[in-house]
Design a protein around this motif. Structure first.
Motif, short mmCIF file in Angstrom:
data_model
loop_
_atom_site.label_atom_id
_atom_site.label_comp_id
_atom_site.label_asym_id
_atom_site.label_seq_id
_atom_site.Cartn_x
_atom_site.Cartn_y
_atom_site.Cartn_z
N GLY A 1 7.72 48.98 -3.48
CA GLY A 1 6.27 48.26 -2.83
C GLY A 1 5.39 49.03 -2.36
O GLY A 1 4.21 48.41 -2.87
N VAL A 2 5.56 50.18 -2.04
CA VAL A 2 4.42 50.98 -1.50
C VAL A 2 3.85 51.61 -2.76
O VAL A 2 2.39 51.54 -3.04
CB VAL A 2 5.03 52.22 -0.55
CG1 VAL A 2 3.71 53.26 -0.64
CG2 VAL A 2 5.40 51.85 0.58
N LEU A 3 4.57 51.96 -3.74
CA LEU A 3 3.85 52.28 -5.21
C LEU A 3 3.16 51.17 -5.71
O LEU A 3 2.05 51.55 -6.22
CB LEU A 3 5.06 52.79 -6.25
CG LEU A 3 4.64 53.23 -7.38
CD1 LEU A 3 3.77 54.42 -7.32
CD2 LEU A 3 5.80 53.61 -8.53
N ALA A 4 3.39 49.91 -5.72
CA ALA A 4 3.01 48.82 -6.23
C ALA A 4 1.49 48.59 -5.35
O ALA A 4 0.35 48.33 -5.99
CB ALA A 4 3.82 47.43 -6.00
N SER B 1 -2.10 48.93 -7.02
CA SER B 1 -3.09 47.76 -7.09
C SER B 1 -4.22 48.33 -6.40
O SER B 1 -5.50 47.98 -6.89
CB SER B 1 -2.60 46.70 -6.01
OG SER B 1 -1.57 46.15 -6.64
N VAL B 2 -4.40 49.15 -5.33
CA VAL B 2 -5.72 49.64 -4.77
C VAL B 2 -6.38 50.61 -5.74
O VAL B 2 -7.54 50.46 -6.06
CB VAL B 2 -5.42 50.60 -3.65
CG1 VAL B 2 -6.73 51.44 -3.05
CG2 VAL B 2 -4.95 49.38 -2.32
N ILE B 3 -5.60 51.33 -6.64
CA ILE B 3 -6.46 52.37 -7.51
C ILE B 3 -6.87 51.43 -8.52
O ILE B 3 -8.19 51.57 -9.32
CB ILE B 3 -5.13 53.31 -8.16
CG1 ILE B 3 -4.96 54.13 -7.20
CG2 ILE B 3 -5.85 53.90 -9.44
CD1 ILE B 3 -3.78 55.22 -7.44
N ASN B 4 -6.38 50.21 -9.19
CA ASN B 4 -6.87 49.42 -10.19
C ASN B 4 -7.99 48.53 -9.68
O ASN B 4 -8.88 48.37 -10.34
CB ASN B 4 -5.63 48.28 -10.24
CG ASN B 4 -6.20 47.40 -11.47
OD1 ASN B 4 -6.65 47.78 -12.57
ND2 ASN B 4 -5.78 46.21 -11.39
N SER C 1 -13.71 48.23 -10.19
CA SER C 1 -15.27 48.28 -9.52
C SER C 1 -16.08 49.38 -10.13
O SER C 1 -17.14 49.14 -10.54
CB SER C 1 -15.13 48.67 -8.11
OG SER C 1 -16.38 48.78 -7.36
N SER C 2 -15.78 50.65 -10.37
CA SER C 2 -16.27 51.70 -11.02
C SER C 2 -16.55 51.62 -12.46
O SER C 2 -17.92 51.44 -12.85
CB SER C 2 -15.18 53.10 -10.92
OG SER C 2 -15.93 54.10 -11.85
N ASN C 3 -15.81 50.75 -13.17
CA ASN C 3 -16.09 50.36 -14.50
C ASN C 3 -17.02 49.12 -14.62
O ASN C 3 -17.99 49.40 -15.46
CB ASN C 3 -14.68 49.83 -15.23
CG ASN C 3 -14.89 49.55 -16.62
OD1 ASN C 3 -15.68 50.14 -17.45
ND2 ASN C 3 -14.09 48.52 -17.17
N ARG C 4 -17.10 48.38 -13.59
CA ARG C 4 -18.10 47.23 -13.33
C ARG C 4 -19.68 47.97 -13.14
O ARG C 4 -20.61 47.55 -14.00
CB ARG C 4 -17.89 46.21 -12.43
CG ARG C 4 -18.93 45.30 -12.37
CD ARG C 4 -19.23 44.25 -13.47
NE ARG C 4 -18.13 43.66 -13.97
CZ ARG C 4 -18.02 42.83 -15.00
NH1 ARG C 4 -19.08 42.88 -15.81
NH2 ARG C 4 -17.05 42.45 -15.37
N GLU C 5 -19.57 48.89 -12.54
CA GLU C 5 -20.66 49.51 -11.92
C GLU C 5 -21.47 50.26 -13.49
O GLU C 5 -22.70 50.36 -13.69
CB GLU C 5 -20.58 50.57 -10.93
CG GLU C 5 -20.48 49.87 -9.51
CD GLU C 5 -20.29 50.94 -8.60
OE1 GLU C 5 -20.53 52.14 -8.72
OE2 GLU C 5 -19.88 50.53 -7.50
#
Length: 93
Positions: A13-16, A20-23, A28-32
């Motif tokens: 659960g913590v890994l997921a 999710s946060v990294i994704n 966001s970085s990709n959109r910029e």
């Protein structure tokens, strides 16, 4: 449910959650980056539309500098990487 299963599920659960946060951060970085590339592409497209005007302007300045022997204007053009040579004057009859 024993404690080993609980710990494994908690770890998953913590890994997921971390993934999710990294994704979200990568999205966001990709959109910029996409917005920046899009803005640069638009700038290039607009610059291409002005190219004939720039060429005409540079040609006129080079003709003027060559005709009048304007060394300052010639130096200005040379500083921008534009070289020209004065055409020999044709004798008038």
């Amino acid at each position: 449910m024993n404690t080993l299963q609980y710990r494994i599920l908690m770890l998953l659960g913590v890994l997921a959650l971390v993934l999710s946060v990294i994704n979200a951060l990568l999205f966001s970085s990709n959109r910029e980056a996409q917005n920046e590339v899009s803005a640069r592409a638009q700038y290039i497209q607009q610059s291409l539309q002005l190219e004939p005007l720039y060429q005409s302007l540079v040609k006129s300045l080079a003709d003027l500098a060559a005709r009048d022997g304007d060394t300052q204007l010639g130096e200005l053009l040379a500083a921008q990487g534009i070289s020209f040579s004065a055409a020999p004057a044709t004798p008038s009859r």
